[in-house]
Design an enzyme around this catalytic site. Structure first.
Site, short mmCIF file in Angstrom:
data_model
loop_
_atom_site.label_atom_id
_atom_site.label_comp_id
_atom_site.label_asym_id
_atom_site.label_seq_id
_atom_site.Cartn_x
_atom_site.Cartn_y
_atom_site.Cartn_z
N GLU A 66 18.96 -60.76 -5.07
CA GLU A 66 17.63 -61.43 -5.48
C GLU A 66 17.63 -62.59 -6.35
O GLU A 66 16.72 -63.48 -6.42
CB GLU A 66 16.67 -60.35 -6.22
CG GLU A 66 16.77 -60.02 -7.75
CD GLU A 66 18.36 -59.62 -8.11
OE1 GLU A 66 18.54 -60.04 -9.25
OE2 GLU A 66 19.01 -58.78 -7.22
N LYS B 80 21.12 -49.84 -6.33
CA LYS B 80 22.31 -49.72 -7.06
C LYS B 80 22.62 -48.34 -7.24
O LYS B 80 21.36 -47.50 -7.12
CB LYS B 80 22.18 -50.44 -8.39
CG LYS B 80 22.36 -52.00 -8.29
CD LYS B 80 22.10 -52.72 -9.63
CE LYS B 80 21.84 -54.24 -9.64
NZ LYS B 80 22.85 -54.91 -9.23
N LYS C 151 16.98 -67.62 -14.57
CA LYS C 151 16.94 -66.47 -13.60
C LYS C 151 16.39 -65.15 -14.89
O LYS C 151 17.11 -65.14 -15.65
CB LYS C 151 18.12 -66.05 -13.06
CG LYS C 151 18.29 -64.65 -12.56
CD LYS C 151 19.52 -64.07 -12.16
CE LYS C 151 19.36 -62.58 -11.65
NZ LYS C 151 20.78 -62.06 -11.11
N ARG D 203 19.50 -65.22 -6.48
CA ARG D 203 19.41 -66.62 -6.12
C ARG D 203 18.00 -66.99 -5.44
O ARG D 203 17.75 -68.04 -5.00
CB ARG D 203 20.48 -66.69 -4.81
CG ARG D 203 20.33 -65.47 -3.65
CD ARG D 203 21.60 -65.16 -2.98
NE ARG D 203 22.46 -64.34 -3.63
CZ ARG D 203 23.77 -63.91 -3.16
NH1 ARG D 203 24.07 -64.15 -2.23
NH2 ARG D 203 24.54 -63.45 -4.40
N ASP E 138 19.84 -58.71 -16.93
CA ASP E 138 19.99 -59.62 -15.92
C ASP E 138 18.85 -60.53 -16.00
O ASP E 138 18.71 -61.68 -15.07
CB ASP E 138 19.12 -58.84 -14.36
CG ASP E 138 19.91 -59.47 -13.35
OD1 ASP E 138 21.22 -60.25 -13.45
OD2 ASP E 138 19.68 -59.23 -12.02
N ASP F 264 17.16 -54.90 -12.92
CA ASP F 264 17.45 -55.16 -11.33
C ASP F 264 17.81 -53.69 -10.84
O ASP F 264 18.91 -53.38 -11.29
CB ASP F 264 18.49 -56.14 -11.51
CG ASP F 264 18.89 -56.38 -9.91
OD1 ASP F 264 18.36 -55.80 -9.02
OD2 ASP F 264 19.99 -56.89 -9.59
#
Length: 555
Positions: free
Chosen positions: A385, A313, A301, A387, A324, A306
């Site tokens: 996101e 957030k 990933k 996944r 991330d 993010d």
């Protein structure tokens, strides 16, 4: 007895002797085959080991690092003064010669190397001068984890103005033994204790030195990428770093970017990254040697930042989201080191790169995307996101790369830190055998793992949707969130997948404080060590011990 000098006296000494050097240089790591001779007044030395190992040493074993400043009497008295709780250190000569003891005990869920304690001791007690040494006193099986622990104490990235040369170096730069005279050097050396309590006289082999050096470079590359902010490590920069590594390995990357992702059906990666100024990408590196028996795919990933998307957030939850991309960064570092160590089977690295941004083209809650698996997903949380991009990545690894072992690695859920803590990543897998191997690899490498529940028949219902095949976020956030997030990824691979699938969630161990740890590189090299030509990695690779019930959980 010439034992302890105060820390204040030490600081006064070094403010005079080394003031022009402290804090102004990057650090190279040089792993030596045996102890080199040096005067601690010119080249400080830090000796680290378990107390039971330190008590086995004779002064002659370390005299080359301590003479003429430290006498045998001083050395023996210092060892006798060590009372670790959990660690302890005694100065042998000022603080330029120091001996430190690791914790006495390591539980079954810890690494026998006490790797985390080694990293803390090195961070706290190295002096950051032009050249110094760290001597590790350990058993042969802990050489790899101990060396990796030292490496983690020396991150590469900095934008402090005193580190100009460090800040401007290329993202793929190793910072490990490149011979730059403007950089500090830390020599990492070993005194190896054999099984009978004696001291091994043979130096490390050239194969072992090469393995440790390539691993060190992989860890530092990974940590550097994770530490870099998005304005310096966006998707373009990450792709460039992969291309540079591919060139060094004489490989040609496969790159699918922007609208081509949508056209080819990668609805997860495209949907997450389409709002960003820099388009998303799927990048694949493939190492395919002759005579390969298995095909292994590592899927990372790589969310370079993010924001949470439209499910944005808050102001305290967003800082740190440059990390991330930690899964993809670890895959890059591990792939590089594995190939350099002579990986014998097909090895693919799949990088799912995107920036989860906010803009006119951003995915909205209620949107429905069709992923590479062909299954539809109703978006009920744009901050779930990771996944989505992983689902495309593992499906590609199965359909296009024909991998029979797929491992995905991601900073996937904040819930991982609640479930397995700050030091242990979470392992979720359809194979009980590989779960046991992963846990063993974690203990051998120092990149610890703990298992989480694999039970799709109970957890997949959390994603039920009235209008699509599934939603992307759980209905009940109190129901094994980390397991459920991984189960979502597995659903796109297919619960009937006949190969081995492993999912590593390392959202919390990817960093310690404000710095990246390089987590994942040592773990993957150890887990797949038997697939390499490196004798060192083969010696610590998980054994074929079968768990109580050997089965694939896919019924």
């Amino acid at each position: 007895m010439r034992l302890l000098y105060s820390a204040q006296a030490l600081r006064r000494l070094f403010s005079r002797s080394y003031s022009s050097r402290i804090g102004k240089m990057a650090t190279d790591i040089r792993i030596n085959a045996s102890l080199s001779a040096s005067d601690p007044q010119a080249h400080p030395v830090l000796i680290i080991g378990q107390l039971r190992h330190l008590n086995l040493l004779k002064f002659d074993n370390l005299s080359s690092k301590l003479c003429p400043r430290v006498t045998e009497e001083t050395f023996l008295n210092a060892i006798a003064c060590l009372h670790p709780a959990p660690t302890d250190k005694v100065s042998l000569y000022l603080d330029v010669a120091t001996v430190a003891s690791l914790p006495l005990k390591a539980s079954r869920h810890n690494t026998a190397s006490r790797a985390h304690a080694i990293t803390r001791l090195v961070k706290n007690h190295v002096l950051n001068v032009s050249e110094e040494s760290v001597v590790l006193v350990c058993e042969r099986e802990n050489i790899f984890a101990s060396a990796c622990a030292v490496v983690r104490a020396f991150p590469l990235y900095s934008r402090k103005t005193g580190n100009g040369a460090q800040a401007k170096s290329a993202p793929g730069g190793s910072g490990s033994g490149d011979g730059d005279n403007s950089r500090n050097v830390v020599n990492v050396e070993f005194v190896v204790i054999d099984k009978d309590g004696g001291i091994e006289s043979d130096p490390l082999t050239a194969d072992e030195i090469k393995c440790l050096n390539e691993t060190a470079r992989g860890i530092r590359l990974t940590a550097r990428i994770v530490d870099m902010p998005c304005n310096e490590m966006n998707v373009d920069h990450f792709v460039q770093a992969i291309e540079e590594m591919a060139q060094e390995l004489s490989l040609e990357p496969q790159i699918i970017r922007g609208e081509e992702l949508r056209e080819r059906g990668f609805g997860g990666i495209y949907g997450v990254g389409k709002a960003a100024a820099v388009p998303p990408a799927l990048v694949v590196l493939s190492h395919q040697p002759k005579g390969a028996q298995e095909t292994i795919a590592l899927v990372g990933k790589g969310i370079v930042y993010d924001t949470g998307g439209l499910s944005i957030k808050n102001k305290t939850g967003m800082p740190g989201m440059k990390r991330d991309c930690g899964g993809a960064a670890a895959i890059l570092g591990a792939f590089y080191a594995a190939v350099k160590c002579g990986f014998k089977d097909n090895l693919h690295a799949v990088f799912c790169l995107a920036e989860n941004s906010v803009g006119p083209n951003a995915t909205r809650p209620d949107d429905i995307h069709t992923l590479y698996s062909g299954r539809t997903v109703e978006i009920n949380n744009t901050d779930a996101e990771g996944r989505l991009v992983l689902a495309d990545g593992v499906c590609f690894a199965n359909k296009d790369l024909k991998a029979n072992i797929i491992l995905d690695m991601a900073t996937l859920t904040g819930a991982q830190g609640v479930a397995t803590g700050k030091y242990h990543g979470a392992i979720l897998t359809n194979s009980e055998t590989w779960e046991a191997k992963s846990l063993q690899a974690g203990r051998k490498s120092g990149d610890l793992l703990a298992p989480i529940i694999y039970c799709p028949e109970l957890h997949f219902s959390e994603f039920a949707s009235a209008i699509a095949d599934m939603k992307n976020s759980v209905a009940d956030r109190q129901n094994a969130q980390s397991s459920c997030a991984g189960i979502f990824v597995a659903a796109h691979l297919g619960f009937d997948y006949h190969g081995v699938w492993m999912h590593v969630d390392m959202a919390t161990p990817v960093h310690c404080g404000e710095r990246a740890t390089g987590y994942g590189v040592a773990l993957l090299l150890t887990l797949f060590g038997s697939h390499t030509n490196s004798a060192l990695l083969q010696s610590i690779a998980p054994t074929e011990e079968e768990p109580p019930t050997k089965r694939l959980c896919r019924d």
